[in-house]
Motif scaffolding. Structure first.
Motif, mmCIF file in Angstrom:
data_model
loop_
_atom_site.group_PDB
_atom_site.id
_atom_site.type_symbol
_atom_site.label_atom_id
_atom_site.label_comp_id
_atom_site.label_asym_id
_atom_site.label_seq_id
_atom_site.Cartn_x
_atom_site.Cartn_y
_atom_site.Cartn_z
ATOM 1 N N ASN A 1 0.971 -1.189 -0.001
ATOM 2 C CA ASN A 1 0.002 0.109 0.124
ATOM 3 C C ASN A 1 0.885 1.251 -0.013
ATOM 4 O OD1 ASN A 1 -2.004 1.771 0.274
ATOM 5 N ND2 ASN A 1 -2.594 1.264 2.115
ATOM 6 N N GLN A 2 0.846 2.015 -0.948
ATOM 7 C CA GLN A 2 1.675 3.111 -1.141
ATOM 8 C C GLN A 2 1.288 4.244 -0.031
ATOM 9 O OE1 GLN A 2 2.848 4.503 -5.205
ATOM 10 N NE2 GLN A 2 2.928 6.443 -4.337
ATOM 11 N N ALA A 3 1.887 4.830 0.749
ATOM 12 C CA ALA A 3 1.522 5.776 1.625
ATOM 13 C C ALA A 3 1.431 6.977 0.937
ATOM 14 C CB ALA A 3 2.817 5.790 2.544
ATOM 15 N N ALA A 4 0.616 7.849 1.537
ATOM 16 C CA ALA A 4 0.424 9.107 1.044
ATOM 17 C C ALA A 4 1.453 10.099 1.614
ATOM 18 C CB ALA A 4 -0.932 9.937 1.419
ATOM 19 N N VAL A 5 1.866 11.103 0.804
ATOM 20 C CA VAL A 5 2.968 11.819 1.337
ATOM 21 C C VAL A 5 2.627 13.397 0.700
ATOM 22 C CG1 VAL A 5 4.691 10.405 0.955
ATOM 23 C CG2 VAL A 5 4.180 11.804 -0.860
ATOM 24 N N LYS A 6 3.336 14.411 1.342
ATOM 25 C CA LYS A 6 3.062 15.791 1.126
ATOM 26 C C LYS A 6 3.683 16.002 -0.541
ATOM 27 C CE LYS A 6 2.890 20.560 2.931
ATOM 28 N NZ LYS A 6 3.404 21.381 3.719
#
Lengths: 148, 286, 345
Positions: free
Chosen positions: A33-38
């Motif tokens: 699961n690709q984590a969200a980043v800013k």
């Protein structure tokens, strides 16, 4: 089938009955699961406080912002959908016949919010008519007109 | 099945009750086929709207720059405040190869470097999500025009964005931005490896919590290509630490050596020897 | 059943079978393509071909693997078995299209040979999520290829049924490879739980069917016979066996089919020479024991196929004592004439 083959079938399916569910379960558990980043932005302009006019369209939300004194103007462009053209350049219409000779505002790319400063010259009538132009294919994508 | 009913395949007619039973099975199979086919077709993820203008050559004029990646910078004008605006189009080669080979051959023919020269090339556009690339293929005789003297001395607008720790996916831009659907993720992994090993400039794809994406070019700390180092980390979520620098409309990540590692899954040997020096990915910006 | 080899020994049933296969495949491919184009219109042609053929191949594989145990659990399903190999070859063809298109799509036009690229691109064998799933698909396809090219009776005869059957049991390994190819491949991207549930349901259905059938067979093989006399074993009453039919008994190592034909009882080896079909589940047609799988025939008194066919199975001695059937499990040489046991009214 001979007895040996029947036994072999039984053994094979006993093994598969153990190995396959484990394999399926483990493969499911490891789905990454690709984590969200800013997202990185080089210069974020603070939004001006007064919303002068706004249009909520299917593909984008376009807002003209200004300050209390109406001396600073800003175009806030929220790109809601993924662009399907190679380039999307915003021009502010200044009456030039050649689209590329109109006032260049800037370019939008990925989905998200963009802010562009709008030039304001005291005493001169403001135009809030914009053209969205595909510079590569040289075709107008859309035009947005804010009535004064 | 009673004693009189016995199916023999080579006989012309099956016994009546067996034939009826077989018909029922065939109906069940058609229903199964319809159910599974419908479910699988509708459960697929939406394909991207990326475009590859296959078979359609477009002439593009711009300034060729070999750094950070071979690209054409198309000048779109100056805004009211005097800022120049460019569309940077990374160049890619035919098939699963980068554009360096084609450019090198052309430079050899012309006996000068094209860097910072205005060139007009014809190629195949591919684009998605606001990013555009141009495929140049030597079979298309891509070079239309080149000015022998450099006409443009301006360097890209550079902005240092500091050190970042990001989670994203390394992908090959040609497939992602146009040629393949899906052009990322596990099914596409081998192709992405082949493309990046073939010299395509790797792109790092990240997204925020709203699903909005950004794409960054990847180079190593020294600013050189790191395609072979990336081989094991392509097409899956990875974490990396890098110095981010904006060059006009693309951001380049100068990746700290040994900082890349997988982020998810029950990987048996997730941390490789070379990765031990790196910290935990707790420094991401969000 | 034939004395010489032809590419396909066509008959009406085979034609019906193949038309049904063609209809199923056409219906699936059309439906999948249409729905994808209507609801997901950005698909590329290559992806549509890769996905439609692969999903059809996996579905056909499940159907193929279900036919065997279904027939053992319910002999009304035997028509499905008759031409199963055509279904297998169709499944292989679909898998081959998927494989060739995938190889071209993902590995061609690169800096190495596509087949080499298949094995050297992703080498993360130590990581489950990054595992090179395409290699799994390649080996499964290779097994299907070997099975497809050896599916003809020519190979069955030349390899011997034992080797042929053993070779074709690799289909179970191929099934495992296919499931893992799907789970470690496209499911890692298309992570919808419904897809996982579908794969799991298919696997569970096949496992239950195979284990149920296998345990039922195991019960037949574990029969105990207490009464023994001079090498003969008492197996059942005369009236337990219908005329023209048989009962199967497993004494010592192998199964024996005891047939009642007209006024006599005969015993032959239960395993058909063709593909090992259970002769004891067959029927006497035109005076011949007829295998329920593909209709191979044997004469009850000598276990020989009627001329010009040359198949032979072992025969056994049977005798009747006071309405009881007694069977000697020591086989005679294949094709040995035995007079059978006369049933006294």
């Amino acid at each position: 089938m001979i007895k040996t083959l029947r036994k072999r079938h039984l053994r094979v399916w006993i093994v598969l009955a153990i190995v396959l569910p484990i394999g399926i379960l483990l493969s499911w558990l490891v789905i990454p699961n690709q984590a969200a980043v800013k997202l990185l932005q080089s210069h974020e302009q603070p939004l001006l406080p007064v919303i002068w006019k706004s249009k909520d369209l299917i593909n984008y939300q376009v807002t003209i912002r200004t300050n209390q004194q109406h001396k600073q103007w800003q175009l806030e462009w929220v790109n809601k959908k993924i662009l399907e053209v190679p380039s999307t350049v915003i021009y502010r219409v200044n009456g030039a016949a050649d689209i590329a000779k109109n006032e260049l505002i800037g370019r939008i790319e990925t989905r998200g919010s963009y802010t562009f400063p709008l030039q304001w010259i005291a005493g001169k009538e403001q135009s809030f008519q914009f053209i969205l132009y595909d510079f590569i294919h040289q075709q107008i994508i859309d035009s947005i007109n804010f009535q004064l | 099945m009673n004693n009189s009913e016995f199916y023999i395949g080579w006989q012309p007619q099956a016994p009546e009750r067996l034939a009826k039973h077989s018909q029922s099975i065939v109906i069940i199979l058609f229903l199964l086929i319809a159910g599974v086919g419908t479910s699988l077709a509708l459960l697929q993820k939406r394909f991207s709207t990326a475009r590859f203008e296959f078979g359609q050559l477009t002439e593009v004029k711009g300034i060729y720059q070999s750094f950070p990646v071979p690209a054409l910078k198309v000048f779109t004008g100056n805004d009211a405040f005097g800022n120049s605006s460019f569309i940077t189009m990374p160049l890619v080669g035919y098939g699963k190869s980068g554009a360096e080979g084609v450019i090198a051959q052309l430079e050899k023919n012309y006996r000068f470097s094209f860097d910072n020269h205005e060139i007009t090339v014809k190629g195949t556009l591919l684009y998605s999500d606001g990013k555009t690339l141009l495929q140049i293929d030597q079979h298309d005789h891509p070079l239309v025009k080149v000015r022998e003297a450099p006409v443009y001395g301006r360097k890209a607008t550079i902005a240092e964005l500091g050190t970042v720790k990001l989670t994203g996916e390394v992908l090959d831009p040609k497939c992602y931005f146009g040629v393949m659907k899906p052009g990322h993720g596990k099914p596409h992994r081998d192709c992405a490896i082949r493309c990046i090993e073939g010299g395509m400039s790797p792109v790092f794809y990240v997204r925020n919590k709203n699903g909005e994406a950004n794409y960054y070019l990847l180079l190593d700390e020294a600013g050189t290509k790191m395609n072979s180092e990336l081989k094991d980390y392509i097409a899956e979520p990875v974490w990396l630490e890098a110095r981010a620098v904006q060059y006009d409309d693309w951001i380049v990540l100068y990746v700290r050596r040994g900082s890349i590692r997988r982020t998810g899954g029950l990987s048996w040997f997730k941390v490789k020897d070379g990765d031990i020096s790196c910290g935990k990915p707790n420094g991401s910006l969000e | 059943m034939s004395a010489s080899y032809t590419a396909v020994g066509w008959n009406r049933q085979k034609k019906i079978y193949d038309w049904v296969i063609a209809g199923l495949c056409t219906a699936y491919l059309t439906l999948f393509a249409l729905l994808t184009l209507i609801f997901n219109d950005q698909v590329t042609l290559e992806t549509l071909i890769i996905r439609s053929t692969s999903t059809l191949a996996v579905l056909l594989l499940h159907i193929i693997l279900a036919i065997g145990p279904l027939c053992r659990l319910n002999n009304k399903c035997l028509p499905l078995l008759y031409n199963r190999r055509h279904l297998g070859v169709t499944m292989f063809s679909m898998a081959l299209i998927h494989g060739v298109f995938s190889l071209f799509q993902f590995h061609a036009l690169g800096n190495v040979n596509p087949l080499v690229s298949l094995f050297i691109s992703n080498t993360n064998y130590s990581s489950l999520p990054a595992f090179p799933f395409q290699a799994l698909g390649f080996f499964a396809l290779f097994i299907f290829f070997v099975m497809a090219v050896t599916s003809h009776d020519f190979w069955l005869h030349n390899l011997s049924p034992g080797i042929w059957k053993t070779l074709h049991m690799f289909v179970y390994l191929a099934y495992f490879l296919v499931v893992m190819h799907v789970m470690l491949g496209v499911i890692q991207y298309e992570n919808n739980p419904v897809l996982v549930i579908m794969i799991f349901t298919g696997m569970a259905a096949l496992t239950v069917l195979h284990l149920r059938a296998a345990f039922r067979e195991h019960r037949t093989d574990s029969q105990q016979f207490s009464k023994q006399l001079e090498g003969f074993v008492c197996v059942c009453d005369v009236q337990d066996i219908e005329n023209g039919r048989a009962k199967i008994f497993c004494i010592d190592k192998e199964r024996i089919a005891v047939y009642r034909h007209e006024d006599r009882m005969y015993a032959i080896h239960n395993v058909c020479k063709h593909q090992g079909g259970p002769l004891g589940e067959g029927k006497i047609i035109d005076g011949c024991i007829t295998c329920p799988w593909h209709g191979y025939q044997y004469l009850p008194q000598n276990g020989q196929s009627p001329p010009p066919f040359k198949e032979k199975v072992s025969t056994y001695d049977v005798k009747l004592i006071e309405n009881k059937v007694w069977l000697n499990p020591i086989p005679f040489a294949e094709g040995t004439e035995r007079e059978g046991a006369l049933i006294k009214n």
